[in-house]
Design a protein around this motif. Structure first.
Motif, short mmCIF file in Angstrom:
data_model
loop_
_atom_site.label_atom_id
_atom_site.label_comp_id
_atom_site.label_asym_id
_atom_site.label_seq_id
_atom_site.Cartn_x
_atom_site.Cartn_y
_atom_site.Cartn_z
N MET A 13 0.94 -1.17 -0.19
CA MET A 13 -0.02 -0.06 0.10
C MET A 13 0.73 1.18 0.04
SD MET A 13 -3.25 -0.97 0.11
CE MET A 13 -4.22 -2.41 0.38
N ALA A 14 2.25 1.11 0.27
CA ALA A 14 2.83 2.42 0.53
C ALA A 14 3.16 3.06 -0.78
CB ALA A 14 4.56 1.75 1.04
N LYS A 15 3.31 2.65 -1.88
CA LYS A 15 2.97 3.44 -3.22
C LYS A 15 1.95 3.98 -3.42
CE LYS A 15 6.24 0.43 -5.84
NZ LYS A 15 6.57 -0.60 -6.87
N SER A 16 0.58 3.78 -3.06
CA SER A 16 -0.50 4.31 -3.02
C SER A 16 -0.66 5.42 -1.99
CB SER A 16 -1.86 3.52 -3.12
OG SER A 16 -1.69 2.85 -2.01
N LEU A 17 0.14 5.57 -1.15
CA LEU A 17 0.03 6.50 -0.15
C LEU A 17 0.87 7.63 -0.41
CD1 LEU A 17 0.27 4.20 3.15
CD2 LEU A 17 -1.68 5.59 2.42
N LYS A 18 2.09 7.43 -1.26
CA LYS A 18 3.12 8.39 -1.48
C LYS A 18 2.39 9.74 -1.97
CE LYS A 18 7.13 10.03 -2.03
NZ LYS A 18 8.42 9.64 -2.55
N PRO A 19 1.46 9.60 -3.17
CA PRO A 19 0.75 10.81 -3.90
C PRO A 19 0.30 11.60 -2.70
CG PRO A 19 0.44 9.04 -4.94
CD PRO A 19 1.22 8.46 -4.05
N PHE A 20 -0.43 10.90 -1.81
CA PHE A 20 -1.52 11.59 -0.70
C PHE A 20 -0.71 12.50 0.17
CE2 PHE A 20 -4.25 11.39 3.04
CZ PHE A 20 -4.98 12.23 2.73
N ALA A 21 0.50 11.80 0.60
CA ALA A 21 1.60 12.51 1.49
C ALA A 21 2.09 13.68 0.92
CB ALA A 21 2.72 11.53 1.78
N LYS A 26 3.03 19.17 0.54
CA LYS A 26 3.57 19.88 -0.49
C LYS A 26 5.37 19.78 -0.55
CE LYS A 26 -0.45 22.04 -1.21
NZ LYS A 26 -1.46 21.15 -0.78
N ASP A 27 5.91 18.62 -0.18
CA ASP A 27 7.12 18.63 -0.25
C ASP A 27 7.65 17.25 -0.25
OD1 ASP A 27 10.06 19.82 0.22
OD2 ASP A 27 9.80 18.61 2.03
N VAL A 28 8.54 16.91 -1.01
CA VAL A 28 8.84 15.34 -1.31
C VAL A 28 9.39 14.82 0.02
CG1 VAL A 28 10.21 13.55 -2.32
CG2 VAL A 28 9.14 15.48 -3.83
N GLU A 29 10.53 15.57 0.68
CA GLU A 29 11.07 15.03 1.66
C GLU A 29 10.20 14.92 2.92
OE1 GLU A 29 14.13 14.00 1.73
OE2 GLU A 29 14.22 14.15 -0.25
N LEU A 55 -7.98 -1.97 4.59
CA LEU A 55 -6.69 -1.77 5.02
C LEU A 55 -6.12 -0.30 4.53
CD1 LEU A 55 -3.92 -2.30 6.64
CD2 LEU A 55 -3.00 -3.51 4.50
N LYS A 56 -6.60 0.03 3.27
CA LYS A 56 -5.93 1.24 2.58
C LYS A 56 -6.65 2.31 3.40
CE LYS A 56 -5.22 2.94 -2.15
NZ LYS A 56 -5.52 2.48 -3.64
N ALA A 57 -7.89 2.21 3.42
CA ALA A 57 -8.50 3.19 4.23
C ALA A 57 -8.03 3.65 5.67
CB ALA A 57 -10.07 3.12 4.39
N TRP A 58 -7.42 2.78 6.45
CA TRP A 58 -6.99 2.67 7.56
C TRP A 58 -5.79 3.51 7.83
CZ3 TRP A 58 -3.10 -0.40 10.44
CH2 TRP A 58 -3.10 -0.29 11.74
N LEU A 59 -4.68 3.10 6.62
CA LEU A 59 -3.50 3.77 6.41
C LEU A 59 -3.68 5.18 6.11
CD1 LEU A 59 -1.81 0.76 4.54
CD2 LEU A 59 -1.31 1.66 6.95
N PHE A 60 -4.74 5.47 5.04
CA PHE A 60 -4.92 6.91 4.87
C PHE A 60 -5.37 7.69 6.14
CE2 PHE A 60 -5.04 5.45 0.35
CZ PHE A 60 -4.36 6.49 -0.11
N THR A 61 -6.43 7.06 6.75
CA THR A 61 -6.79 7.97 8.06
C THR A 61 -5.51 8.21 8.96
OG1 THR A 61 -9.07 6.62 7.84
CG2 THR A 61 -8.18 7.74 9.86
N PHE A 125 3.33 11.68 -21.96
CA PHE A 125 4.20 12.55 -21.02
C PHE A 125 3.00 12.94 -19.82
CE2 PHE A 125 5.00 16.44 -18.64
CZ PHE A 125 6.23 16.16 -18.13
N ILE A 126 1.95 13.50 -20.49
CA ILE A 126 0.83 13.62 -19.58
C ILE A 126 0.09 12.74 -18.86
CG2 ILE A 126 -1.66 14.59 -19.61
CD1 ILE A 126 -0.54 16.56 -21.77
N MET A 127 0.07 11.58 -19.38
CA MET A 127 -0.63 10.44 -18.89
C MET A 127 0.26 9.95 -17.64
SD MET A 127 -2.08 8.26 -21.96
CE MET A 127 -2.67 6.84 -21.10
N TYR A 128 1.54 9.85 -17.64
CA TYR A 128 2.69 9.53 -16.88
C TYR A 128 2.45 10.55 -15.46
CZ TYR A 128 6.69 8.33 -14.45
OH TYR A 128 7.95 7.89 -13.50
N PHE A 129 2.50 12.00 -15.95
CA PHE A 129 2.40 12.83 -15.04
C PHE A 129 1.20 12.85 -14.13
CE2 PHE A 129 0.71 17.33 -13.55
CZ PHE A 129 2.10 17.77 -13.07
#
Length: 169
Positions: A13-21, A26-29, A55-61, A125-129
């Motif tokens: 699930m870590a990969k799907s949490l990264k964009p939310f983080a 507003k900062d990658v680090e 589990l995903k919802a629990w991690l997002f919370t 490129f846009i799709m990847y973005f």
């Protein structure tokens, strides 16, 4: 669920949490730190997870609550008490104002530069973005994955050339 199965599940699930983080901080680090703290809290509190629930919802919370707690801690740390007779609370960061014009101009320039890139390169490129994976783009556009990677690379290179004004000196 064993500790090993739980670790494997939250690792996936870590990969799907990264964009939310990234959206929250507003900062990658800072996003990496938030993600790490979230996964650590989830692992420490794994016995509190009810098996069969999302589990995903629990991690997002956990991530959202961790972010809010950290934010409140920072605000509290930056607030100081005025010991004069008025006893006002003054937040030192309220004196700062930011002009968002620079980011608006930059965004306009990026969009203009993106329109100058050939459609063949711009589309992948846009799709990847937007978050599509290489194999998803290849499937959707019905082209080999190597071609997708090459077109995205060329689009980045062209954008970099068009946006030289923003390069660090």
């Amino acid at each position: 669920m064993t500790a090993l199965e739980f670790s494997c599940s939250i690792g996936k699930m870590a990969k799907s949490l990264k964009p939310f983080a990234v959206r929250l901080t507003k900062d990658v680090e800072d996003a990496n730190d938030l993600l790490q703290e979230t996964l650590l809290k989830a692992y420490i509190n794994r016995e509190k997870f009810a098996e069969g629930t999302n589990l995903k919802a629990w991690l997002f919370t956990i991530m959202k609550n961790t972010f809010i707690t950290n934010y409140q801690r920072i605000v509290k740390r930056n607030t100081f008490i005025d010991n004069t007779n008025n006893l006002h609370y003054i937040n030192s960061t309220n004196a700062t104002t930011y002009n968002l014009a620079y980011s608006s101009f930059a965004l306009e320039d990026i969009n203009r530069a993106l329109q100058l890139v050939d459609e063949t390169y711009r589309t992948p490129f846009i799709m990847y973005f937007k978050g599509f994976k290489y194999h998803e783009i290849a499937e959707k556009l019905q082209i080999p994955i190597g071609t997708v990677k090459n077109r995205i690379h060329i689009a980045r290179k062209e954008l970099k050339d068009h946006l030289k004004v923003y390069a660090y000196q």
